[in-house]
Design an enzyme around this catalytic site. Structure first.
Site, PDB file in Angstrom:
ATOM      1  N   HIS A   1       0.857  -1.204   0.000  1.00  0.00           N
ATOM      2  CA  HIS A   1       0.000   0.000   0.000  1.00  0.00           C
ATOM      3  C   HIS A   1       0.881   1.238   0.000  1.00  0.00           C
ATOM      4  O   HIS A   1       2.106   1.126  -0.154  1.00  0.00           O
ATOM      5  CB  HIS A   1      -0.987  -0.045   1.175  1.00  0.00           C
ATOM      6  CG  HIS A   1      -0.342  -0.217   2.522  1.00  0.00           C
ATOM      7  ND1 HIS A   1       0.416   0.764   3.114  1.00  0.00           N
ATOM      8  CD2 HIS A   1      -0.342  -1.261   3.393  1.00  0.00           C
ATOM      9  CE1 HIS A   1       0.849   0.336   4.291  1.00  0.00           C
ATOM     10  NE2 HIS A   1       0.417  -0.900   4.488  1.00  0.00           N
TER      11      HIS A   1
ATOM     12  N   HIS B   1       4.149   1.317   1.983  1.00  0.00           N
ATOM     13  CA  HIS B   1       5.296   0.656   1.344  1.00  0.00           C
ATOM     14  C   HIS B   1       5.848   1.511   0.197  1.00  0.00           C
ATOM     15  O   HIS B   1       7.057   1.585  -0.019  1.00  0.00           O
ATOM     16  CB  HIS B   1       4.898  -0.727   0.816  1.00  0.00           C
ATOM     17  CG  HIS B   1       4.335  -1.621   1.879  1.00  0.00           C
ATOM     18  ND1 HIS B   1       2.997  -1.907   1.965  1.00  0.00           N
ATOM     19  CD2 HIS B   1       4.925  -2.244   2.926  1.00  0.00           C
ATOM     20  CE1 HIS B   1       2.787  -2.685   3.023  1.00  0.00           C
ATOM     21  NE2 HIS B   1       3.935  -2.897   3.615  1.00  0.00           N
TER      22      HIS B   1
ATOM     23  N   CYS C   1       4.351 -11.737  18.380  1.00  0.00           N
ATOM     24  CA  CYS C   1       3.349 -11.200  17.443  1.00  0.00           C
ATOM     25  C   CYS C   1       3.711 -11.713  16.061  1.00  0.00           C
ATOM     26  O   CYS C   1       4.780 -11.396  15.547  1.00  0.00           O
ATOM     27  CB  CYS C   1       3.336  -9.671  17.444  1.00  0.00           C
ATOM     28  SG  CYS C   1       2.315  -9.008  16.097  1.00  0.00           S
TER      29      CYS C   1
ATOM     30  N   CYS D   1       4.235  -8.919  13.374  1.00  0.00           N
ATOM     31  CA  CYS D   1       5.577  -8.297  13.411  1.00  0.00           C
ATOM     32  C   CYS D   1       6.651  -9.354  13.231  1.00  0.00           C
ATOM     33  O   CYS D   1       7.798  -9.029  12.988  1.00  0.00           O
ATOM     34  CB  CYS D   1       5.877  -7.643  14.752  1.00  0.00           C
ATOM     35  SG  CYS D   1       4.802  -6.323  15.267  1.00  0.00           S
TER      36      CYS D   1
ATOM     37  N   CYS E   1      -0.201  -6.351  20.928  1.00  0.00           N
ATOM     38  CA  CYS E   1       0.873  -5.772  20.113  1.00  0.00           C
ATOM     39  C   CYS E   1       0.532  -4.304  19.843  1.00  0.00           C
ATOM     40  O   CYS E   1      -0.549  -4.006  19.320  1.00  0.00           O
ATOM     41  CB  CYS E   1       0.982  -6.506  18.772  1.00  0.00           C
ATOM     42  SG  CYS E   1       1.943  -5.578  17.550  1.00  0.00           S
TER      43      CYS E   1
ATOM     44  N   HIS F   1       0.097  -3.706  15.803  1.00  0.00           N
ATOM     45  CA  HIS F   1      -1.017  -4.323  15.077  1.00  0.00           C
ATOM     46  C   HIS F   1      -2.307  -4.383  15.880  1.00  0.00           C
ATOM     47  O   HIS F   1      -3.336  -4.848  15.377  1.00  0.00           O
ATOM     48  CB  HIS F   1      -0.615  -5.727  14.595  1.00  0.00           C
ATOM     49  CG  HIS F   1       0.507  -5.683  13.603  1.00  0.00           C
ATOM     50  ND1 HIS F   1       1.814  -5.843  13.958  1.00  0.00           N
ATOM     51  CD2 HIS F   1       0.499  -5.452  12.264  1.00  0.00           C
ATOM     52  CE1 HIS F   1       2.578  -5.728  12.872  1.00  0.00           C
ATOM     53  NE2 HIS F   1       1.808  -5.495  11.841  1.00  0.00           N
TER      54      HIS F   1
ATOM     55  N   LYS G   1      -1.233   4.282  12.520  1.00  0.00           N
ATOM     56  CA  LYS G   1      -0.351   3.865  11.444  1.00  0.00           C
ATOM     57  C   LYS G   1      -1.167   3.113  10.403  1.00  0.00           C
ATOM     58  O   LYS G   1      -1.957   2.242  10.745  1.00  0.00           O
ATOM     59  CB  LYS G   1       0.744   2.943  11.977  1.00  0.00           C
ATOM     60  CG  LYS G   1       1.687   2.480  10.875  1.00  0.00           C
ATOM     61  CD  LYS G   1       2.583   1.339  11.302  1.00  0.00           C
ATOM     62  CE  LYS G   1       3.343   0.817  10.098  1.00  0.00           C
ATOM     63  NZ  LYS G   1       3.533  -0.608  10.081  1.00  0.00           N
TER      64      LYS G   1
ATOM     65  N   LYS H   1      -2.687  -2.938   7.102  1.00  0.00           N
ATOM     66  CA  LYS H   1      -3.755  -3.874   6.763  1.00  0.00           C
ATOM     67  C   LYS H   1      -4.509  -4.351   7.992  1.00  0.00           C
ATOM     68  O   LYS H   1      -5.735  -4.390   8.015  1.00  0.00           O
ATOM     69  CB  LYS H   1      -3.166  -5.081   6.017  1.00  0.00           C
ATOM     70  CG  LYS H   1      -3.247  -4.935   4.519  1.00  0.00           C
ATOM     71  CD  LYS H   1      -4.622  -5.316   3.981  1.00  0.00           C
ATOM     72  CE  LYS H   1      -5.062  -4.491   2.797  1.00  0.00           C
ATOM     73  NZ  LYS H   1      -4.576  -4.875   1.510  1.00  0.00           N
TER      74      LYS H   1
END
Ligand code: ME8
Length: 504
Positions: A21, A24, A129, A132, A150, A153, A302, A305
């Site tokens: 996305h 990245h 996690c 991660c 986490c 996430h 952040k 996904k």
């Protein structure tokens, strides 16, 4: 080959469990701009990107789809390549951790660490996690209703208790701290202070570097115990060595001595504390630079996904039409230190105000006027001192800014020159003048300088402008106002179609 004329830049290798996305794209475009900037300075550049294909996260993603992990990643990799092509990412190698040469490097490195007595058996008990792919120690996770969460996430951690192998990172704590604190490797320095204080507070603990195959089967087999696979982060970090042919040869040493790892701040610990220690163990010098940027956030979190707030690369391409515009906007937003909110209204304003009204408008005006007034042939006459002074100042400033990774600031500087040139046209009015040639020459010359400087960020549109106005994009050291004797203007292209703020 002169060492200062070599440049090696890397992006993180992304997990291909899902499509990339704009988070990245943010890192990848940044690395690409640096690669192109160094090419423009005449350097021999190697640009590495790729995918991180092993581990629990990928294994589970494949299981969910009901296919073998290798089949799953083989399907995803072309998608990554397609996006990087759409965005004109000029990588030299796309590395996959399933590439044979990489698996060999991982095995060779693990053998070496083992034979040096840096790996020992033990039991790992702790939280993990899988998004991660990270072991979480106390204090690193959040607690909600008695559950360990986490922080990245926002999902529950898993308890892991297993026989494994540990890497003796703790023996390198002091040396790593020195590299973090007393060198300029980590940039910006705020991130170095963050890691130094974590090292001082918690120390560098030995790391579990293997996962038993009955839990995680998808990885590189541990060369000295085939019941295990190598922990995915150790596998992944080593890609930076594989990419340029790990070994003692001259090419490897030259590229390695200037390597720039471009990363997001989420993976800072891995790329500093852990990576520096592993390199020390392997007798490989530390990276020249770890260039860290903050996050693109959406609604305060952040973009990711698992949080469900991502903006896809296609969404941005649909709205702003071209790769150049998307690249420009991402780099204009770029902030190494602070998170930036993805704000469509702001992006629309930048797009319309800077790309369409300033750059697009200037190119169109000088193009149309040159063709109409001079049949497209514009010869050098008297140089305008103000535009010359401004151009020289901007070139000098941009070189300094780009060499200090201040890409957004350098774009603002270059647009100053474009604005000054538009104002010059408004003031000198070549359309009314009896002698428009020197006026148009100066305006095109300033446009050429700005276009040349914008080339790493907007490779296609700048090439189009160069062709339309009749000049070449050249090495930046050779860029000098007044150098071109004559422009042969072929057309007056419309570069950017405006966006309407009412659609989203
Ligand atoms: O961590 N804002 O891969 P990954 C800015 N495989 N950058 C973002 C971002 C956001 N919202 N979201 C993602 C991994 N990124 C490992 C790397 S390297 C040896 C192994 C970017 O797919 C940013 O560069 O989770 C971040 O560090 C990276 O994507 C994480 O990509």
């Amino acid at each position: 080959m002169n060492v200062s004329r070599v440049f090696y830049v890397t992006t993180p290798i992304y997990y291909p469990n899902d499509l990339p996305h704009i988070g990245h794209a943010y890192t990848t475009v940044l690395a690409d701009v640096l690669a192109r900037w160094h090419r423009l300075k005449g350097s021999d550049v190697f640009f590495l990107t790729g995918t991180d294909e092993h581990g629990l996260k990928l294994q589970r993603a494949a299981e969910k789809k009901g296919v073998k992990p290798k089949e799953f990643v083989d399907r995803m990799v072309p998608e990554f390549k397609r996006y990087w092509k759409l965005l004109e990412i000029s990588y030299n190698r796309f590395i996959r951790t399933t590439d044979i040469d990489h698996e060999e490097v991982v095995k060779k490195a693990l053998e070496e660490l083992h034979s040096k007595g840096l790996i020992y058996r033990g039991t790992y008990r702790g939280w993990y996690c899988s998004s991660c792919e990270k072991f979480y120690s106390e204090g690193e996770y959040e607690e909600k209703e008695g559950k360990k969460i986490c922080p990245i996430h926002v999902k529950e951690l898993e308890w892991v208790e297993e026989e494994t192998y540990f890497l003796k990172l703790s023996a390198y704590q002091d040396e790593v701290l020195k590299l973090v604190r007393d060198t300029d490797i980590i940039h910006p320095r705020g991130y170095a202070r963050e890691i130094a204080s974590k090292l001082e507070r918690e120390g560098l603990r030995d790391l579990s570097i293997a996962r038993p195959k009955d839990r995680v089967y998808w990885g590189v087999e541990l060369p000295f115990d085939n019941r295990y696979v190598v922990y995915v982060w150790i596998d992944a970090l080593l890609n930076y060595l594989t990419g340029i042919g790990y070994g003692g040869n001259r090419k490897f040493r030259e590229y390695w001595s200037v390597v720039h790892h471009v990363i997001g701040k989420d993976i800072l610990w891995f790329h500093t504390a852990i990576w520096f220690a592993v390199l020390l163990m392997l007798d490989v010098p530390p990276p020249r630079r770890v260039l860290v940027h903050a996050f693109i956030i959406n609604r305060g979190l952040k973009m990711g996904k698992s949080v469900g707030n991502v903006v896809m690369i296609d969404d941005m391409l649909d709205r702003y039409y071209t790769a150049d515009s998307v690249r420009y906007l991402l780099m204009r937003l770029l902030n190494l230190e602070k998170d930036v909110e993805f704000d469509v209204e702001l992006l629309d304003n930048i797009y319309n105000g800077e790309l369409a009204d300033t750059y697009g408008n200037l190119v169109r005006r000088v193009g149309v006027l040159s063709i109409k007034k001079l049949g497209g042939v514009v010869k050098r006459g008297e140089l305008d001192e103000e535009l010359r002074g401004k151009s020289e100042e901007v070139v000098e400033e941009v070189v300094k800014l780009m060499d200090n990774y201040k890409i957004s600031e350098s774009l603002v500087k270059t647009f100053d020159l474009l604005r000054t040139t538009n104002a010059y046209l408004n003031k000198t009015k070549p359309w009314e003048s009896e002698n428009p040639e020197p006026l148009l020459y100066n305006a095109i010359e300033a446009t050429r300088i700005a276009t040349n400087l914008l080339n790493p960020v907007m490779p296609s549109v700048t090439r189009k402008v160069a062709e339309a106005l009749g000049f070449e994009i050249i090495e930046v050291d050779k860029l000098k106002y007044g150098e071109v004797k004559e422009f042969r203007v072929r057309e007056a292209p419309i570069l950017f179609k405006k966006v309407k703020s009412d659609i989203s």
